[in-house]
Enzyme design. Sequence first.
Site, PDB file in Angstrom:
ATOM      1  N   THR A  74      47.311  -9.031  23.046  1.00 12.30           N
ATOM      2  CA  THR A  74      48.387  -9.026  22.162  1.00 12.30           C
ATOM      3  C   THR A  74      49.661  -9.074  22.772  1.00 12.30           C
ATOM      4  O   THR A  74      50.472  -9.453  21.593  1.00 12.30           O
ATOM      5  CB  THR A  74      48.079  -7.942  20.556  1.00 12.30           C
ATOM      6  OG1 THR A  74      46.877  -8.570  20.109  1.00 12.30           O
ATOM      7  CG2 THR A  74      49.037  -8.029  19.672  1.00 12.30           C
ATOM      8  N   ASN A 144      37.753 -17.603  19.350  1.00  4.48           N
ATOM      9  CA  ASN A 144      36.952 -16.437  19.375  1.00  4.48           C
ATOM     10  C   ASN A 144      35.662 -16.456  17.934  1.00  4.48           C
ATOM     11  O   ASN A 144      34.825 -15.792  18.180  1.00  4.48           O
ATOM     12  CB  ASN A 144      37.876 -15.050  18.864  1.00  4.48           C
ATOM     13  CG  ASN A 144      38.963 -15.074  17.758  1.00  4.48           C
ATOM     14  OD1 ASN A 144      39.555 -15.976  17.730  1.00  4.48           O
ATOM     15  ND2 ASN A 144      38.817 -14.169  16.953  1.00  4.48           N
ATOM     16  N   GLN A 183      38.676 -15.064  25.035  1.00  7.28           N
ATOM     17  CA  GLN A 183      37.786 -14.542  24.929  1.00  7.28           C
ATOM     18  C   GLN A 183      37.128 -16.010  26.118  1.00  7.28           C
ATOM     19  O   GLN A 183      35.355 -15.320  26.783  1.00  7.28           O
ATOM     20  CB  GLN A 183      37.550 -15.456  23.219  1.00  7.28           C
ATOM     21  CG  GLN A 183      37.637 -14.863  22.490  1.00  7.28           C
ATOM     22  CD  GLN A 183      36.697 -13.358  22.245  1.00  7.28           C
ATOM     23  OE1 GLN A 183      35.652 -13.213  22.817  1.00  7.28           O
ATOM     24  NE2 GLN A 183      37.058 -12.532  22.255  1.00  7.28           N
ATOM     25  N   THR A 241      56.392   3.464  33.331  1.00  6.82           N
ATOM     26  CA  THR A 241      55.720   3.817  34.240  1.00  6.82           C
ATOM     27  C   THR A 241      54.450   2.788  34.066  1.00  6.82           C
ATOM     28  O   THR A 241      53.864   3.074  32.971  1.00  6.82           O
ATOM     29  CB  THR A 241      55.436   5.643  33.982  1.00  6.82           C
ATOM     30  OG1 THR A 241      56.701   6.447  34.335  1.00  6.82           O
ATOM     31  CG2 THR A 241      54.916   5.668  35.264  1.00  6.82           C
ATOM     32  N   CYS A 329      38.406  -7.223  15.501  1.00  3.50           N
ATOM     33  CA  CYS A 329      40.393  -7.043  16.017  1.00  3.50           C
ATOM     34  C   CYS A 329      41.222  -7.302  14.640  1.00  3.50           C
ATOM     35  O   CYS A 329      41.839  -6.852  14.604  1.00  3.50           O
ATOM     36  CB  CYS A 329      40.935  -8.061  16.784  1.00  3.50           C
ATOM     37  SG  CYS A 329      41.455  -9.366  16.610  1.00  3.50           S
TER      38      CYS A 329
END
Lengths: 384, 384
Positions: A74, A144, A183, A241, A329
Amino acid sequence: MGERVYYLDHAAATPCDPRVIEAMRPYFSDVFYNPSASYAGGRAAREALESARSIVAGIIGAKPYDIVFTAGATESINLAFRGVLSGGGKAVISAVEHVAVRRVVENYPHSVAKVDTRGLIDQDDLREQIDDETVLVSVVLADNEFGTVQPLSAVARLLKDIREDRRTRGVVTPLYFYTDASQGQSLLDLGVSRLGVDMMTLNSGKCYGPKQVGALWLKPSVRVQPLVEGGGQERGLRGGTENVAGAVGFAEALRLVQAERHDEAKRLGAIKKQLVDTLSALVPDIVFDGHPKRSLPGHIHMHVDGLDAERVVFHLDTEGVYIATGAACSANKATRLPSLEAVGLTESQADGSLRITLGHLNAAEDVPYTAERIAHAIQTERAL
Amino acid sequence: MGERVYYLDHAAATPCDPRVIEAMRPYFSDVFYNPSASYAGGRAAREALESARSIVAGIIGAKPYDIVFTAGATESINLAFRGVLSGGGKAVISAVEHVAVRRVVENYPHSVAKVDTRGLIDQDDLREQIDDETVLVSVVLADNEFGTVQPLSAVARLLKDIREDRRTRGVVTPLYFYTDASQGQSLLDLGVSRLGVDMMTLNSGKCYGPKQVGALWLKPSVRVQPLVEGGGQERGLRGGTENVAGAVGFAEALRLVQAERHDEAKRLGAIKKQLVDTLSALVPDIVFDGHPKRSLPGHIHMHVDGLDAERVVFHLDTEGVYIATGAACSANKATRLPSLEAVGLTESQADGSLRITLGHLNAAEDVPYTAERIAHAIQTERAL
């Protein structure tokens, strides 16, 4: 929990491969150092990160420098779309893009190119949607919902023609071809040159790697603005990081699925056929959606007109059989509907839609039981 | 590698606590499900995520709903600053903010409030910098260079006065108080009401949790725009399938450091005193920077005028002693200098600066050896 679970929702999430967990382990504790630190420990962390980048690059046939590690697909999608479109211009997306693509593109001028009833991009409509202000075209590698595999190289040729036409007319607007491979990445070829794309999103959490790890590959000519600025990491495109353990795990996960993809596609294809045949026999009016040939080997989308699919999923849950209805999702059921509408399903067909996505956790010997339970749940709900 | 390492750079990165790795383990494999899935496995993942959120909220005295899990502190900083400032208005930041804050704020109108020679915010200057267009004031809880602990509650009172003055004058611009708690979170009180802040960044990778996990706490009145849009996760402020393992690990890490912070502060304070005393005796002209009292118990910043600190760090690296010069979370050495300039260090003092940050991997019995090696490296470089 505790009882045996039959997991048929690999498009929503995949378990970490034990080999991936093993590969990540040293980077949580022994080699936990900041990759920007100059001492030996920091250099070892940096080497692991760059080695992960090289592995991912090698798999997609790209240069390591052009891979940006992100905190998930995303984020990659947001980086690609905002990164390009914040500079101006319009986007054209296919009608079966992931909800994240649809959500982000709403911040910018855009249009949606049709798909046919099998979910395949309508190239004539796509061509029509593209005008001289279009800078970004997005066609998912495999969606998907239906698992329909898009003809990306054909779309790439179309875009090449448009670029050439622009050149002859002195139009200097760039035209980038983006694909979300989340996917498709576990079972399809990812060679970016063969696919003809300029940008590609990869997703660790959907290929048996850790969640919230991903990558965005950018052709060197693509210029994007960063989303997350900080200490200049990821050549300034993703500050913070670096997640060395995550990158190492993701690279190992992608390496494994790609090394094993031909065998796994065969295995899943056989299970899929067996499931489809059994379900067809048990529920004669079930309709299978998507493309009969250009389909992910583990993807099954089906509907029974008038069925309350959500109740079927609840019913199956009580028996330890996990399948999907709304796109998992997202908390918002409505986010799934555009894809279903796009292939021409009516509202009552959409409400009666179920998705089964196979993967590592499925075995052929489980098919008779799971198919029988799914058929039974459908018939039970229908009888109400 | 292979030989014994003496790690004195806990401000750059911390190893995952073994208890944290243990807490995360089930969420990589057994409970890998998508927290948005409706079946039992998905609900179990959701419960783990929300339980992690409650733990973090409990520690800072906030409501779980107001905690947004992010992919690291740098992302939290970007979400806070872009989220607020993209709506207009100006920011004032302290002169010792982390590079990520300094980098992001450059995209918006802003000014920098002075600190004194010990790194403490100059409240008079801060007040002067704030005008009626200021919407965001950022003062770090404790900075990563000197470890100086800022008087946040005093700043909060100042801002309260300004808000009241605005109200009486009919000025409706909001004024939010933001703090980055990344460095201070392991050893200081994090109660947001006591500190008087409106937004706080927390950082898993700096408190013995996994990297690229973090949180942003937002007072309910704070309105921000999302950075990463997608499936509506994290109440629309951070799209993408949630990193359940990461959130669980982060919550456990924060819980552990906070539960143990008084003992650990005492332990690290004693090691710090011993190190400072020994180094002072061995290198008489060494100068310790930062605040003599308001300082993180494990933080030592020191300089030797004219020393080539970078070479000292290289030298110590060959002996397995890891300490820092330039801010380790950045590849760019120049990013450290603003903080050093802000406290009045000359260029040659800044070039001769070293940072030691203590933590779990340090023990009192190692002090004589490490102090001796550091002193030896300084003297050796000086002799060149």
